[in-house]
Design a protein around this motif. Structure first.
Motif, mmCIF file in Angstrom:
data_model
loop_
_atom_site.group_PDB
_atom_site.id
_atom_site.type_symbol
_atom_site.label_atom_id
_atom_site.label_comp_id
_atom_site.label_asym_id
_atom_site.label_seq_id
_atom_site.Cartn_x
_atom_site.Cartn_y
_atom_site.Cartn_z
ATOM 1 N N PHE A 194 0.849 -1.182 0.000
ATOM 2 C CA PHE A 194 0.000 0.000 0.000
ATOM 3 C C PHE A 194 0.887 1.236 0.000
ATOM 4 O O PHE A 194 1.811 1.338 0.800
ATOM 5 N N ASP A 225 0.387 -2.370 -5.010
ATOM 6 C CA ASP A 225 -0.975 -2.788 -5.365
ATOM 7 C C ASP A 225 -1.944 -1.617 -5.361
ATOM 8 O O ASP A 225 -2.807 -1.504 -6.225
ATOM 9 N N GLU A 226 -1.823 -0.773 -4.317
ATOM 10 C CA GLU A 226 -2.758 0.345 -4.179
ATOM 11 C C GLU A 226 -1.977 1.599 -3.804
ATOM 12 O O GLU A 226 -0.974 1.527 -3.092
ATOM 13 N N ASP A 240 -10.115 3.388 -8.317
ATOM 14 C CA ASP A 240 -10.628 2.081 -7.922
ATOM 15 C C ASP A 240 -11.824 2.298 -6.989
ATOM 16 O O ASP A 240 -11.683 2.960 -5.958
ATOM 17 N N LEU A 264 -11.294 1.147 -3.231
ATOM 18 C CA LEU A 264 -10.330 1.969 -2.486
ATOM 19 C C LEU A 264 -10.916 3.363 -2.219
ATOM 20 O O LEU A 264 -10.709 3.948 -1.149
ATOM 21 N N LYS A 282 -4.040 0.339 -8.456
ATOM 22 C CA LYS A 282 -5.365 0.804 -8.013
ATOM 23 C C LYS A 282 -5.165 2.087 -7.217
ATOM 24 O O LYS A 282 -4.333 2.119 -6.302
ATOM 25 N N THR A 283 -5.930 3.134 -7.551
ATOM 26 C CA THR A 283 -5.689 4.425 -6.900
ATOM 27 C C THR A 283 -6.965 5.037 -6.326
ATOM 28 O O THR A 283 -8.076 4.696 -6.721
ATOM 29 N N LYS A 320 -6.327 0.030 6.307
ATOM 30 C CA LYS A 320 -5.614 -0.734 5.270
ATOM 31 C C LYS A 320 -4.454 -1.585 5.792
ATOM 32 O O LYS A 320 -4.265 -2.709 5.346
#
Ligand SMILES: [Zn+2]
Ligand SMILES: [Zn+2]
Length: 374
Positions: free
Chosen positions: A66, A149-150, A292, A295, A332-333, A372
């Motif tokens: 993250f 990933d994010e 995303d 998210l 992914k944002t 998270k």
């Protein structure tokens, strides 16, 4: 959190006093990297041969990576804000609040590190040169974010969009591009125009062809020729070349792509219609926000943890190079729009905001990290 208040204010004031332009954020980057290192992060400096900084902290249990991201660069503006810690670097100013973003991301990361990462890995990215719209791409090219990933980012909003104590979990930046077109004609004497190809005629045909482009009116967009350069050597010479610049905006990447393709055709066939030739020389810009949904929902909950409520998505006509992390980096944002009572506007030499926004922003990112990785 409350114990960090004064540290947050003084860190911000120092960054604000020493703004640096894109790819020259040496002092800023060193300060952020030192603070991350002192907070227990493994730090990589000069990421991709730039001033970029990445801090990494592994959690107790394995899990996704993250990332928090902030931009570091300032603008070529002479500060006239009356801020007690105004710029000491003449001609350079933090007029877009990137000093605030860096401070908020840093302290959220340090507070999360102090609490201890339970699962996954926390990465912190301080990127250079957002204002040049090339910093994010430089970070992606370095390959140092391939495991992310994010990722979340944030930006202070002007007072017209959000007040202090307000925030939206989705700042909907549009896409914006600048298209440069080169036109080729053939020179001739003004007395014998039939022996030449007038690049001004070709440019005019191209402008008309561009103005006749139609795309889905439900998606807001615009495109307009903002510069034509041709001729000027002598009034009796048919000019053999021209340059056009077209500014393009669109709220989605699909519509932007369609407009760019149609502009290339308009250039080619517009010039051909008068016997000339034209081609797109370069296309530079940034993609539109593509967040995303899951998210973004966590970002909404984090904002509501702190503020009790959140604003709906905010549509911004401005651009941000953050969105390359989604479109190019396949990360992914989500992106927080943070109210700060910021006046009179971003990129103004008089830009000021309520510093309490630094505390609120840090709290929201801490609430996000609690959901998270903590
Ligand atoms: Zn800016
Ligand atoms: Zn900015």
């Amino acid at each position: 959190m409350e114990s960090a208040r004064e540290d947050i204010f003084s860190f911000f004031n120092d960054l604000h006093s020493f703004p640096e332009l894109g790819f020259a954020e040496e002092r800023t980057a060193a300060k952020l990297a030192d603070a991350l290192e002192a907070g227990g992060f493994t730090v990589e400096r000069n990421v991709g041969g730039t001033t970029g900084v990445i801090g990494t902290l592994k959690g107790a249990a394995p899990g996704p990576v993250f990332a928090l991201r902030a931009d570091m660069d300032a603008l070529p503006i002479d500060e006239d804000s009356g801020h007690p810690f105004s710029s000491k670097n003449r001609g350079v100013m933090h007029a877009c609040g990137h000093d605030a973003h860096s401070t908020i991301v840093l302290f959220a990361a340090l507070l999360a590190a102090r609490a201890g990462i339970a699962k996954g890995t926390l990465k912190v990215l301080f990127q250079p040169a957002e204002e040049l719209l090339t910093g994010a791409l430089a970070m992606l090219k370095s390959g140092r974010l391939s495991d992310v990933d994010e990722m979340v980012g944030l930006h202070l909003r002007p007072i017209q969009e959000a007040r202090l104590d307000e925030a939206s979990p989705a700042l909907m930046h549009g896409s914006s591009y600048v298209v440069n077109i080169a036109v080729e004609g053939r020179s001739a004497h003004g007395a014998r125009p039939h022996l030449g190809v007038n690049a001004v005629d070709a440019a005019a045909a191209i402008v008309n062809a561009i103005n006749a482009i139609r795309v889905d009116p439900r998606v807001s967009h615009s495109f307009k020729t903002t510069s034509i350069m041709a001729g000027g050597k002598a009034s009796n010479i048919i000019p053999d070349s021209a340059k056009l610049v077209v500014d393009v905006r669109a709220q989605t990447n699909e519509v932007m792509q369609e407009i760019l393709e149609k502009i290339a055709l308009a250039a080619e066939y517009g010039a051909k219609s008068v016997g000339g030739a034209a081609a797109v020389e370069s296309t530079k810009g940034v993609p539109a926000a593509e967040y995303d949904p899951a998210l973004t929902e966590v970002m909404r909950l984090a904002a509501e943890d702190v503020l009790g409520s959140s604003l709906p998505p905010i549509v911004s006509p401005g651009g941000e190079d953050f969105h390359f992390f989604a479109t190019e980096g396949k990360i992914k944002t989500a992106y927080l729009a943070l109210g700060a009572d910021l006046e009179p506007g971003l990129h103004s030499e008089k830009m000021r905001f309520d510093p309490e926004a630094l505390i609120i922003g840090t709290k929201i990112l801490c609430a996000l990290l609690a959901r998270k990785v903590l």
